[in-house]
Design an enzyme around this catalytic site. Structure first.
Site, PDB file in Angstrom:
ATOM      1  N   GLU A 100       0.834  -1.198   0.000  1.00 42.53           N
ATOM      2  CA  GLU A 100       0.000   0.000   0.000  1.00 42.53           C
ATOM      3  C   GLU A 100       0.869   1.249   0.000  1.00 42.53           C
ATOM      4  O   GLU A 100       0.622   2.207  -0.747  1.00 42.53           O
ATOM      5  CB  GLU A 100      -0.917  -0.018   1.224  1.00 42.53           C
ATOM      6  CG  GLU A 100      -1.920   1.114   1.251  1.00 42.53           C
ATOM      7  CD  GLU A 100      -2.865   1.023   2.446  1.00 42.53           C
ATOM      8  OE1 GLU A 100      -3.534   2.033   2.736  1.00 42.53           O
ATOM      9  OE2 GLU A 100      -2.924  -0.056   3.080  1.00 42.53           O
TER      10      GLU A 100
ATOM     11  N   GLY B 258      -7.219   4.896   8.429  1.00 45.24           N
ATOM     12  CA  GLY B 258      -7.958   4.606   9.642  1.00 45.24           C
ATOM     13  C   GLY B 258      -7.349   3.484  10.463  1.00 45.24           C
ATOM     14  O   GLY B 258      -7.323   3.531  11.688  1.00 45.24           O
TER      15      GLY B 258
ATOM     16  N   SER C  31      -4.119   1.808   9.523  1.00 45.13           N
ATOM     17  CA  SER C  31      -2.668   1.674   9.421  1.00 45.13           C
ATOM     18  C   SER C  31      -2.058   2.967   8.910  1.00 45.13           C
ATOM     19  O   SER C  31      -2.756   3.847   8.386  1.00 45.13           O
ATOM     20  CB  SER C  31      -2.303   0.508   8.486  1.00 45.13           C
ATOM     21  OG  SER C  31      -2.793   0.757   7.171  1.00 45.13           O
TER      22      SER C  31
END
Length: 438
Positions: free
Chosen positions: A186, A216, A218
């Site tokens: 990500e 929210g 990580s």
């Protein structure tokens, strides 16, 4: 007998001349007209999608990609239209975006309920992409922290249902098209996005920027180290290598699961992530709220009643102490944070907007100390309209310092660059296409 012999010679010469003319005409054709990269479509594609004007139209190719971001708070589709030219960094011609709520993880106990929302998003993709391209347009879903925090069996059942829905779509869906996204991936994908949009990709000597994302569930940090010592001394799982647009990059990248703003808020309040919803609400007491404050807050499937602690030390000092305990030894200071340019996204951006440090549409620049100074002001004058603002600002300021950012470090905040959202899906599409071309 002389006439037939002359006729034979004449015919032979004529045939030879005809052959030479054919060879000349064949090899005089432009090389680009003979080359067709696999999986690409020429500019002169389906009717209604003519593409941009160019002096060399045969060298341009359209391609589409569909990425569904299954986040913790919602499910969002990004339909990208790319313009490719051989051996060049592609151009983003258009993006279509739509978000629906709730997040995919809300269907963990009843996976069949996710079908309607996915079909709604498929319709967005079908309306944005010419039908002739559907069967060769990759359709990908990446789930982030919301699903990473689910129990393994629930997450598996939910993703299996998504795969079944994907198999019925008209788009290209491979076996790895539906998955829970690794936190590091990500961060890398978001890094690819921002550096693509700022022009930093495509050449080894092009300057790149670092990336901070605070979601929210990580939070991620990713950058391209300029000092070889950073690569040699960092934990091995913090270093990744990628190939992007014919250039190799070595990246420092790490994702801290459970340290996204909402998960961290729960931890600072004293709650436990992932607990089953009890009958009635759960009460939490926090030094980050004023003694007279009390408010409801829902996280996951649990409704909490949060109230302030009794009078004691100043709220900011007590809250900071609690935040420092939650972060103790959970964050690795990153090198080179003082010297490199960094962009910060998501809740970093939203909090700066709430404080009017930047304009909501244009973004801007803030210092790390802006968050801590704002936290001190807000904690001194608690507001019932934003009861968690003291906690959130205190958490962000401590987190940035734990990551190694000095108080005077400036961060660039941008929701979009060139009217394109700066989140990870664009980079993930590029990463997915690169991986599946090899």
């Amino acid at each position: 007998m002389r006439i037939p012999r002359l006729a034979s010679v004449f015919l032979s010469v004529a045939g030879l001349l005809a052959y030479l003319m054919y060879v000349k005409q064949h090899y005089a054709r432009p090389a680009a007209a003979q080359y067709r990269p696999p999986g690409y479509t020429l500019l002169r594609g389906p009717a209604g999608d003519p593409g941009p004007a160019t002096d060399e139209p045969a060298k341009w190719h359209f391609r589409y990609g569909v990425m569904i971001d299954a986040g913790s708070t919602g499910t969002r589709i990004h339909v990208f239209k790319f313009l490719h030219r051989l051996n060049e960094v592609p151009k983003l011609a258009h993006e279509t975006f739509k978000a629906i709520k709730p997040g995919l993880s809300a269907y963990a106990d009843d996976p069949d309920q996710c079908t309607a929302g996915l079909l709604q998003l498929f319709e967005v993709a079908k309306a944005s992409i010419p039908a002739a391209f559907w069967s060769r347009t990759p359709l990908v879903l990446k789930a982030t922290a919301g699903l990473r925090l689910l129990p393994g069996e629930k997450a598996t059942q939910l993703l299996n249902k998504v795969r079944a829905v994907f198999s019925e779509s008209p788009f290209l869906s491979s076996s790895d098209a539906v998955s829970i996204m690794d936190g590091t991936d990500e961060g890398i994908s978001a890094w690819i996005t921002v550096n693509f949009l700022t022009g930093g990709l495509g050449a080894a000597d092009s300057p790149t920027v670092g990336m901070l994302d605070l979601g929210g569930g990580s939070t991620q940090i990713t950058f391209n180290p300029q000092d070889e010592k950073t690569i040699q001394t960092s934990p091995i799982d913090f270093i990744s290598s990628i190939q992007m647009f014919n250039t190799s990059y070595t990246l420092y990248s790490h994702s801290y699961l459970g340290l996204g703003l909402l998960s961290a808020r729960l931890a600072v309040l004293g709650g436990v992530e992932g607990q089953d919803a009890p009958a009635g609400s759960v009460e939490l007491v926090s030094p980050c709220l004023a003694p007279e404050q009390s408010c409801p807050w829902q996280h996951g499937e649990v409704v909490y009643t949060v109230r302030g602690q009794k009078e004691g030390e100043p709220i900011y000092d007590a809250c900071r102490t609690k935040v420092e305990k939650v972060l103790y030894r959970r964050v690795q200071p990153a090198p080179e944070t003082r010297d490199l340019d960094f962009y910060a996204f998501s809740f970093y951006y939203d909090l700066a907007v709430d404080l009017q440090l930047i304009e909501a549409e244009k973004g801007g620049t803030v210092k790390v100390s802006d968050y801590s100074n704002a936290a001190k002001r807000v904690c001194e004058r608690p507001s019932d309209q934003s009861p968690f603002l003291c906690l959130d600002l205190t958490y962000v300021s401590v987190l940035l310092q734990e990551l190694g950012f000095p108080p005077d470090k400036e961060l660039k905040l941008a929701r979009t660059i060139g009217e394109v959202e700066t989140s990870w899906p664009l980079g993930a599409v590029f990463h997915y296409m690169e991986a599946n071309r090899r």
